[in-house]
Motif scaffolding. Structure first.
Motif, PDB file in Angstrom:
ATOM      1  N   THR A  55     -81.349 -27.852  58.463  1.00 45.77           N
ATOM      2  CA  THR A  55     -81.980 -28.762  57.264  1.00 45.77           C
ATOM      3  C   THR A  55     -80.839 -29.310  56.838  1.00 45.77           C
ATOM      4  N   GLY A  56     -79.676 -28.602  56.438  1.00 47.28           N
ATOM      5  CA  GLY A  56     -78.501 -29.140  55.529  1.00 47.28           C
ATOM      6  C   GLY A  56     -78.509 -28.038  54.388  1.00 47.28           C
ATOM      7  N   ALA A  57     -79.704 -27.200  54.244  1.00 51.95           N
ATOM      8  CA  ALA A  57     -79.512 -26.882  52.267  1.00 51.95           C
ATOM      9  C   ALA A  57     -78.903 -26.049  52.638  1.00 51.95           C
ATOM     10  N   PRO A  58     -78.308 -25.580  51.384  1.00 48.01           N
ATOM     11  CA  PRO A  58     -76.701 -24.895  51.495  1.00 48.01           C
ATOM     12  C   PRO A  58     -77.246 -23.447  51.972  1.00 48.01           C
ATOM     13  N   LEU A  59     -76.540 -22.533  52.446  1.00 47.95           N
ATOM     14  CA  LEU A  59     -76.561 -21.079  52.791  1.00 47.95           C
ATOM     15  C   LEU A  59     -75.319 -20.001  52.452  1.00 47.95           C
ATOM     16  N   LEU A  60     -75.706 -19.065  51.760  1.00 41.07           N
ATOM     17  CA  LEU A  60     -74.383 -18.010  51.781  1.00 41.07           C
ATOM     18  C   LEU A  60     -74.532 -17.314  52.710  1.00 41.07           C
ATOM     19  N   VAL A  61     -72.561 -17.472  52.654  1.00 42.65           N
ATOM     20  CA  VAL A  61     -72.070 -16.693  53.622  1.00 42.65           C
ATOM     21  C   VAL A  61     -71.628 -15.079  52.642  1.00 42.65           C
ATOM     22  N   GLY A  62     -71.441 -14.083  53.312  1.00 50.99           N
ATOM     23  CA  GLY A  62     -72.083 -13.209  52.871  1.00 50.99           C
ATOM     24  C   GLY A  62     -73.066 -12.257  52.468  1.00 50.99           C
ATOM     25  N   GLY A  63     -74.186 -12.822  52.408  1.00 45.51           N
ATOM     26  CA  GLY A  63     -75.399 -11.862  51.698  1.00 45.51           C
ATOM     27  C   GLY A  63     -76.117 -11.189  52.970  1.00 45.51           C
ATOM     28  N   LEU A  64     -77.060 -10.773  52.993  1.00 44.42           N
ATOM     29  CA  LEU A  64     -77.945  -9.819  54.044  1.00 44.42           C
ATOM     30  C   LEU A  64     -78.402 -10.854  54.961  1.00 44.42           C
ATOM     31  N   ALA A  65     -78.940 -11.705  54.461  1.00 42.63           N
ATOM     32  CA  ALA A  65     -79.905 -12.341  55.470  1.00 42.63           C
ATOM     33  C   ALA A  65     -80.309 -14.547  54.716  1.00 42.63           C
ATOM     34  N   SER A  66     -79.929 -15.160  55.375  1.00 45.85           N
ATOM     35  CA  SER A  66     -80.388 -16.862  54.821  1.00 45.85           C
ATOM     36  C   SER A  66     -80.980 -17.143  55.833  1.00 45.85           C
ATOM     37  N   LEU A  67     -82.164 -17.888  54.914  1.00 40.22           N
ATOM     38  CA  LEU A  67     -83.484 -19.002  56.274  1.00 40.22           C
ATOM     39  C   LEU A  67     -82.770 -20.304  55.834  1.00 40.22           C
ATOM     40  N   ASP A  68     -83.112 -20.768  56.172  1.00 38.66           N
ATOM     41  CA  ASP A  68     -82.939 -22.099  56.071  1.00 38.66           C
ATOM     42  C   ASP A  68     -84.642 -22.516  56.644  1.00 38.66           C
ATOM     43  N   CYS A  69     -85.173 -24.246  55.617  1.00 46.99           N
ATOM     44  CA  CYS A  69     -86.363 -23.925  55.587  1.00 46.99           C
ATOM     45  C   CYS A  69     -86.529 -25.122  55.672  1.00 46.99           C
ATOM     46  N   GLU A  70     -88.176 -25.721  55.608  1.00 48.43           N
ATOM     47  CA  GLU A  70     -88.116 -27.261  55.239  1.00 48.43           C
ATOM     48  C   GLU A  70     -89.107 -26.959  53.747  1.00 48.43           C
ATOM     49  N   VAL A  71     -90.054 -27.726  53.057  1.00 49.23           N
ATOM     50  CA  VAL A  71     -91.516 -27.601  52.215  1.00 49.23           C
ATOM     51  C   VAL A  71     -92.259 -28.050  53.154  1.00 49.23           C
ATOM     52  N   GLU A  72     -93.126 -27.217  53.681  1.00 48.90           N
ATOM     53  CA  GLU A  72     -94.534 -27.323  53.909  1.00 48.90           C
ATOM     54  C   GLU A  72     -95.299 -28.175  52.978  1.00 48.90           C
ATOM     55  N   GLU A  73     -95.583 -27.567  52.081  1.00 57.54           N
ATOM     56  CA  GLU A  73     -96.539 -27.416  51.360  1.00 57.54           C
ATOM     57  C   GLU A  73     -96.317 -26.837  49.552  1.00 57.54           C
ATOM     58  N   MET A  74     -96.691 -27.793  48.416  1.00 56.26           N
ATOM     59  CA  MET A  74     -96.545 -27.300  47.365  1.00 56.26           C
ATOM     60  C   MET A  74     -97.863 -27.711  46.478  1.00 56.26           C
ATOM     61  N   ILE A  75     -98.201 -26.689  46.073  1.00 56.66           N
ATOM     62  CA  ILE A  75     -99.859 -26.828  45.520  1.00 56.66           C
ATOM     63  C   ILE A  75     -99.329 -26.232  43.706  1.00 56.66           C
ATOM     64  N   GLU A  76     -99.895 -26.581  43.111  1.00 56.68           N
ATOM     65  CA  GLU A  76     -99.815 -26.696  41.348  1.00 56.68           C
ATOM     66  C   GLU A  76    -101.081 -25.585  41.293  1.00 56.68           C
TER      67      GLU A  76
END
Length: 183
Positions: free
Chosen positions: A113-134
């Protein structure tokens, strides 16, 4: 002698106090590109489904992170290790850091997705917004995981009773403990 039973309370301060007893893994949610980046520290990340890989977290509706999520529709979730407290503090804005300032002092990459992911952490997940509920003061963000970047096997950074703690051992500590490294 047993402790006295405390009265049941239903106010917001009691609610927050109760949740300070629930330990949570510390992550940073990262959003944006270039100079239009921001993010937040979160302990509310939760797996929603493995098929398809989906997660959720909550963000205050007054947060700049929510506006960026609405604009970019993609984000990273980065699980921090016990040595990354300073990253958690920066993304929490403890010293007044905002936007792109929160990314200083760490290395970043990206995936699908191009979202920033940390180098050196335990894990990183690259995600797209599927839904936002107020709901009330927050929005529940549901994200579809597009890529997973596994990091190293280290101790996790957790938040408990209003402070950061560690859970587990860092790799070099474990190796020293079993005699694989000199003291």
């Amino acid at each position: 002698m047993p402790k006295a039973i405390r009265p049941v309370r239903d106010d917001a301060a009691s609610f927050r106090s109760a949740f300070r007893h629930l330990a949570g893994g510390v992550s940073v949610v990262t959003v944006g590109h270039g100079d239009d980046r921001t993010g937040m520290t979160a302990t509310s990340i939760s797996s929603l489904s493995a098929e398809p890989p989906t997660l959720l977290f909550c963000v205050n509706r007054s947060s700049s992170t929510l506006l960026a999520l609405e604009r970019h529709r993609a984000f990273g979730v980065n699980f921090l290790d016990a040595s990354q407290k300073q990253i958690a503090d920066r993304f929490a804005g403890r010293q007044g850091e905002k936007g792109v300032q929160r990314y200083e002092g760490a290395s970043w990459t990206s995936a699908v997705t191009g979202a920033p992911l940390l180098v050196g952490g335990l894990a990183s997940l690259d995600c797209e917004v599927e839904e936002m509920i107020e709901r009330h003061s927050h929005s529940i963000v549901i994200g579809r995981v597009r890529a997973v970047r596994l990091g190293h096997e280290g101790a996790a950074l957790v938040y408990w009773r209003g402070d950061y703690e560690r859970l587990g051992w860092m790799a070099e500590e474990a190796a020293t403990a079993v005699g694989l490294l000199p003291y």
